[in-house]
Design a protein around this motif. Structure first.
Motif, mmCIF file in Angstrom:
data_model
loop_
_atom_site.group_PDB
_atom_site.id
_atom_site.type_symbol
_atom_site.label_atom_id
_atom_site.label_comp_id
_atom_site.label_asym_id
_atom_site.label_seq_id
_atom_site.Cartn_x
_atom_site.Cartn_y
_atom_site.Cartn_z
ATOM 1 N N ARG A 28 1.021 -1.145 -0.161
ATOM 2 C CA ARG A 28 0.038 -0.031 0.160
ATOM 3 C C ARG A 28 0.772 1.121 -0.223
ATOM 4 O O ARG A 28 0.721 2.240 -0.852
ATOM 5 N N ASP A 29 1.830 1.230 0.818
ATOM 6 C CA ASP A 29 2.706 2.454 1.044
ATOM 7 C C ASP A 29 3.536 2.688 -0.095
ATOM 8 O O ASP A 29 3.786 3.869 -0.566
ATOM 9 N N TRP A 30 3.915 1.548 -0.495
ATOM 10 C CA TRP A 30 4.886 1.485 -1.750
ATOM 11 C C TRP A 30 4.039 1.957 -2.969
ATOM 12 O O TRP A 30 4.656 3.169 -3.673
ATOM 13 N N LEU A 31 3.079 1.956 -3.172
ATOM 14 C CA LEU A 31 2.129 2.402 -4.412
ATOM 15 C C LEU A 31 1.778 3.676 -4.045
ATOM 16 O O LEU A 31 1.570 4.589 -5.040
ATOM 17 N N LEU A 32 1.801 4.287 -2.881
ATOM 18 C CA LEU A 32 1.378 5.466 -2.658
ATOM 19 C C LEU A 32 2.410 6.271 -2.688
ATOM 20 O O LEU A 32 2.462 7.843 -2.094
ATOM 21 N N THR A 112 -9.186 -3.303 1.522
ATOM 22 C CA THR A 112 -8.643 -3.822 0.012
ATOM 23 C C THR A 112 -7.322 -3.251 -0.126
ATOM 24 O O THR A 112 -6.564 -3.984 -0.698
ATOM 25 N N MET A 113 -6.951 -2.189 0.429
ATOM 26 C CA MET A 113 -5.720 -1.519 0.356
ATOM 27 C C MET A 113 -4.587 -2.147 0.960
ATOM 28 O O MET A 113 -3.464 -2.027 0.663
ATOM 29 N N ASN A 114 -5.146 -2.873 1.950
ATOM 30 C CA ASN A 114 -4.169 -3.920 2.681
ATOM 31 C C ASN A 114 -3.999 -5.519 2.392
ATOM 32 O O ASN A 114 -3.495 -6.241 2.907
ATOM 33 N N ALA A 115 -4.626 -5.480 1.206
ATOM 34 C CA ALA A 115 -4.901 -7.178 0.875
ATOM 35 C C ALA A 115 -4.462 -7.092 -0.711
ATOM 36 O O ALA A 115 -5.079 -7.778 -1.795
ATOM 37 N N MET A 116 -3.335 -6.561 -0.819
ATOM 38 C CA MET A 116 -2.662 -6.510 -2.196
ATOM 39 C C MET A 116 -1.318 -7.192 -1.807
ATOM 40 O O MET A 116 -0.551 -7.001 -0.848
ATOM 41 N N ALA A 117 -0.832 -7.857 -2.786
ATOM 42 C CA ALA A 117 0.638 -8.694 -2.707
ATOM 43 C C ALA A 117 1.565 -8.067 -4.012
ATOM 44 O O ALA A 117 0.881 -8.137 -5.105
ATOM 45 N N MET A 118 2.575 -8.172 -3.993
ATOM 46 C CA MET A 118 3.547 -7.761 -4.910
ATOM 47 C C MET A 118 4.785 -8.656 -5.055
ATOM 48 O O MET A 118 5.533 -8.986 -4.181
ATOM 49 N N ARG A 131 -6.166 -1.441 -5.723
ATOM 50 C CA ARG A 131 -5.485 -0.391 -6.462
ATOM 51 C C ARG A 131 -6.462 0.680 -6.763
ATOM 52 O O ARG A 131 -6.249 1.851 -6.635
ATOM 53 N N ASP A 132 -7.633 0.109 -7.055
ATOM 54 C CA ASP A 132 -8.862 1.155 -7.372
ATOM 55 C C ASP A 132 -9.166 1.945 -6.428
ATOM 56 O O ASP A 132 -9.453 3.302 -6.225
ATOM 57 N N LEU A 134 -7.269 2.753 -3.844
ATOM 58 C CA LEU A 134 -6.218 3.672 -3.480
ATOM 59 C C LEU A 134 -6.483 5.027 -4.375
ATOM 60 O O LEU A 134 -6.663 6.216 -3.957
ATOM 61 N N ALA A 135 -6.582 4.836 -5.717
ATOM 62 C CA ALA A 135 -6.873 6.040 -6.630
ATOM 63 C C ALA A 135 -8.221 6.466 -6.237
ATOM 64 O O ALA A 135 -8.197 8.117 -6.326
ATOM 65 N N LYS A 136 -9.248 6.023 -5.730
ATOM 66 C CA LYS A 136 -10.592 6.716 -5.351
ATOM 67 C C LYS A 136 -10.347 7.344 -3.887
ATOM 68 O O LYS A 136 -11.441 7.920 -3.334
ATOM 69 N N LYS A 137 -9.279 7.150 -3.164
ATOM 70 C CA LYS A 137 -9.023 7.429 -1.534
ATOM 71 C C LYS A 137 -10.128 6.775 -0.820
ATOM 72 O O LYS A 137 -10.818 7.742 -0.129
ATOM 73 N N LEU A 138 -10.212 5.620 -1.036
ATOM 74 C CA LEU A 138 -11.434 4.971 -0.090
ATOM 75 C C LEU A 138 -10.880 3.875 0.627
ATOM 76 O O LEU A 138 -9.975 3.003 0.280
ATOM 77 N N VAL A 139 -11.356 3.782 2.023
ATOM 78 C CA VAL A 139 -11.098 2.632 2.628
ATOM 79 C C VAL A 139 -12.131 1.871 2.800
ATOM 80 O O VAL A 139 -13.393 2.282 2.988
ATOM 81 N N ARG A 140 -12.188 0.414 2.233
ATOM 82 C CA ARG A 140 -13.218 -0.405 1.956
ATOM 83 C C ARG A 140 -12.955 -2.056 2.565
ATOM 84 O O ARG A 140 -11.574 -2.370 2.230
ATOM 85 N N ALA A 141 -13.576 -2.419 3.374
ATOM 86 C CA ALA A 141 -13.494 -3.656 3.966
ATOM 87 C C ALA A 141 -13.505 -4.786 2.825
ATOM 88 O O ALA A 141 -13.827 -4.627 1.646
ATOM 89 N N VAL A 142 -12.658 -5.784 3.085
ATOM 90 C CA VAL A 142 -12.526 -6.966 2.193
ATOM 91 C C VAL A 142 -13.806 -7.632 2.440
ATOM 92 O O VAL A 142 -13.863 -8.190 3.702
ATOM 93 N N GLY A 143 -14.598 -8.152 1.504
ATOM 94 C CA GLY A 143 -15.721 -8.999 1.721
ATOM 95 C C GLY A 143 -16.898 -8.189 2.446
ATOM 96 O O GLY A 143 -17.051 -7.121 2.266
ATOM 97 N N GLU A 144 -17.723 -9.173 3.321
ATOM 98 C CA GLU A 144 -18.875 -8.499 3.795
ATOM 99 C C GLU A 144 -18.232 -7.417 5.084
ATOM 100 O O GLU A 144 -17.698 -8.243 6.023
#
Ligand code: ATP
Ligand code: MG
Length: 409
Positions: A28-32, A112-118, A131-132, A134-144
């Protein structure tokens, strides 16, 4: 910290036929393009394999699949892909299972922003659209989201903290779920709550955090915290302009018009250390003490304060006053200047620097030791530091005679 060192771990794992990725916050931080402060690695290798491949390791959390591997003196957490079993106490999973698929590991992560691997080539694995977001500047839970907050209520505060750190909004379903599950925060250990609140206050947008706490009723379980964030909300943006966590806390408490006693109650509720509590409450007290008279800060006022509280405290205090709403920019400059000039002009700053000791006074005045000594030395200090009494034994002893007479009167 850079990804460069850690890439050696990925390389070794890959060479032995395993998958290995950077994962979570560091991606997350690297992408940002933000500073990366801890690098986590995930792999399909089992902990036993990791230990075998990296002799320089510490088995930090074998039960949870985590081995800390040391490269050039720096530790990196290498964790086997895992899912989590049923959660206990609204915080921890009762058990974890190792799995072979990266996606299952990413699915257990909070946002979602913490659920990426590289991978080493910087190719992203992003099954939840981090990644989307991050671009939209949204914190969104993974799943329900409801389920995710019920599993682990600390995520409620992590969500607030990330929004504050990154200046993000919370995705509407995630926000609605936070409102519903807010009371679960009461189950989280107060130390963890404090840690997240500290990160929020130290962030770039503390006011975003305060606004979300109020909007979601997150601190509703504690009437005093609820009131603090409600009453400080309008002024909380100022917190970013002061340095130091105690100063930030005291500005927040003061913005909520909390008196010293209530401020202390908040510190104690959050189990802050004695030292932190004293620093915070001390600043709150000084702010209250200064406010009504602040319009005309006489050098003497700062002088008395400098003698009472010392330079360090006064300098920090000036840092807080600089951003207080009842303060004006123009006056700020003269305030700092007054402080510095007053301090520099003081011929003495502590009792120890006086040209007489308590013993000298006893002898000269032919009096037995008693409480009067501290009182008189203190009065001599104020007169010498601020009112031009010469710092010589003769002058001080003369002045001491008058002080004693007054004291005994
Ligand atoms: P930072 O290190 O900046 O505080 P972070 O996202 O890296 O943020 P860590 O606590 O270091 O947070 O956790 C690393 C990763 O582990 C997170 O990015 C996330 O994927 C996962 N994680 C951490 N805490 C939780 C949690 N409570 N629930 C689900 N996943 C979590
Ligand atoms: Mg981290």
């Amino acid at each position: 910290m850079t990804l460069h060192l850690a890439s050696r771990i990925l390389e070794t794992l890959e060479q032995h036929g395993y998958e290995a990725y950077y994962v979570g916050g560091c991606v997350r931080d690297w992408l940002l393009s933000r500073p990366v402060h801890d690098i986590d690695i995930c792999t399909n290798a089992h902990p036993g394999d990791v230990i075998r491949l990296f002799p320089d390791h510490v088995p930090t959390g074998l039960k949870h699949g985590t081995v800390s591997v040391r490269i050039d003196g720096q530790f990196f957490e290498v964790t086997t892909y895992r899912t989590e079993g049923k959660y206990e106490d609204y915080r921890r999973p009762a058990e974890v299972q190792f799995v072979s698929e990266l996606k299952l590991d990413l699915a257990r992560r909070d946002f979602t922003m913490n659920a990426m691997a590289m991978n080493r080539e910087k190719e992203l694995q992003d099954p939840f659209g981090g990644r989307d977001d991050l671009a939209k500047k949204l914190v969104r839970a993974v799943g329900e989201p409801l389920e995710r907050f019920r599993e682990d209520a600390l995520r409620l505060l992590r969500c607030v903290r990330f929004a504050a750190q990154l200046g993000f909004s919370i995705e509407p379903h995630t926000l609605a779920a936070m409102q519903k599950t807010a009371p679960l925060l009461a189950h989280i250990a107060v130390e963890r709550v404090r840690e997240e609140l500290n990160k929020m206050l130290a962030s770039e947008s503390p006011h975003i955090g305060c606004a979300i706490i109020n909007e979601t009723g997150l601190c509703g379980y504690s009437p005093v915290l609820q009131r603090l964030f409600r009453d400080a909300a309008a002024e909380s943006w100022r917190v970013v302009h002061v340095q130091g966590l105690p100063q930030k806390w005291s500005l927040l408490l003061y913005a909520a018009r909390f008196p010293a006693e209530e401020s202390k109650a908040v510190c104690q509720l959050l189990k802050m250390s004695k030292r932190e509590t004293e620093a915070i409450v001390g600043f709150v007290e000084l702010l209250h003490r200064l406010q009504p008279r602040w319009d005309a800060p006489e050098p003497v006022e700062w002088g008395q304060l400098l003698l009472d509280a010392g330079w360090d405290t006064c300098e920090k205090l000036a840092g807080i006053l600089r951003v207080c709403w009842w303060n004006q920019q123009a006056q700020t400059h003269s305030m700092m200047q007054t402080l510095v000039e007053t301090y520099q002009a003081m011929p003495v700053r502590t009792i120890k620097e006086l040209a007489v000791t308590g013993l000298d006074l006893q002898v000269a005045l032919q009096k037995k030791a008693g409480e009067w000594i501290v009182h008189v030395l203190r009065a001599l200090l104020v007169q010498t530091a601020l009112h031009g009494l010469p710092n010589t034994p003769e002058a001080l002893i003369e002045a001491a005679k008058k002080e004693v007479a007054q004291y005994e009167h």
